[in-house]
Design a protein around this motif. Sequence first.
Motif: not given
Length: 325
Positions: A146-150, A172-177, A191-201, A209-216
């Motif tokens: 359960p997300l609440e336990e973590t 994933p986005l739904h769990a980030l929310k 504080l922060i989300y760590q994800g893979r963003l680069n010119l290949m991915d 994810i990026i929009d959600e972080c920026s908005r929140e």
Amino acid sequence: EKYQADELRYENGMKFKRCGRSGVLLPKLSLGFWHNFGGVDDYGRSREITHYAFDKGVTHFDLANNYGPPYGSAEETLGRLMDDSFRPYRDELFISTKAGYDMWPGPYGNWGSRKYLISSLDQSLKRMRLEYVDLFYSHRYDPDTPLEETLQALVDIVRSGKALYIGISRWPLHALKVAIKYLREHDTPLLIYQGRLNLMDKSPLEEGIIDECSREGIGFISFSPLAQGLLTDRYLNGIPFDSRMTRGKFLRKEMLTDDVLARIRHLNEMAARRRETLAEMALSWILSHDAVTSVLVGASSTEQLEKNLKCIDAGPFTDDMLDAM
Ligand code: NDP
């Protein structure tokens, strides 16, 4: 001999960026300990890389419980570095670690239970010879706990003083929310989300994810910003004997397909037109996104770091360039 940090370390060109809506500033380029800091690696080299980094204002070192190999040994290297070099500078460093992947045998050494996260951090602190970390991450989403336990375990870790801030990686986005809401309601804002963003991915952009972080008001740090070295000159002319693709098991030769090679060559030509290295352009592309706080690079030498640090001052991208990337 004893390490003495460069007195001009904050005047050597590093720029700092606020991490979301928080009190924390992170260097635009941070250093990861996934490779090159394990028990199998040369300690002298690891030490040299961290000295060089700190002297250039790289104040953020990122670890995880199982970085090595063997598991735990990157944290042990950090512990040794604390005693040899960095103890006087502890309060100038922002150190993170994580738990979420396989670490020890049996049902309590993996995923997202309270049992695992709390005992793993206790182990990490011993290996790193630290009383607390600045940032503790859930390293991955666990669909069965359960997300609440973590999340409550993360809250309790901060309350116990073993970490100052909380982050999540690869959720994933739904769990980030859910995480953003839960942690805010429990007075331990994410504080922060760590994800893979680069010119290949570009999936964090595509998945929202990026929009959600920026908005929140959550920071975003990009891991493997050079796609483990693919987005550099490393593999343009074959596979060097000392490269990650030869030595490690995470960057496999099958990943260097004709399509990938063609894309790397295309990007390399664009970089040349900007009078930049491919690595520099790849990093500055990530940093050109407002919501991105920092790029989390790896380096097997100080020369690589030196090249990568140039992204801090890279020029802007025209719309035409962005379209061609
Ligand atoms: P990068 O994409 O930056 O790849 C680093 C590797 O690329 C180096 O080790 C080196 O490999 C090569 N390289 C770097 N700079 C240059 C250069 N200028 N010229 C040529 N080659 C270069 O990052 P990593 O994949 O290492 O990941 C960085 C950090 O992100 C990790 O240490 C870790 O902290 C974090 N991470 C987090 C994950 C998560 O699940 N949250 C997953 C993966 C990483 P070589 O050995 O060939 O010299």
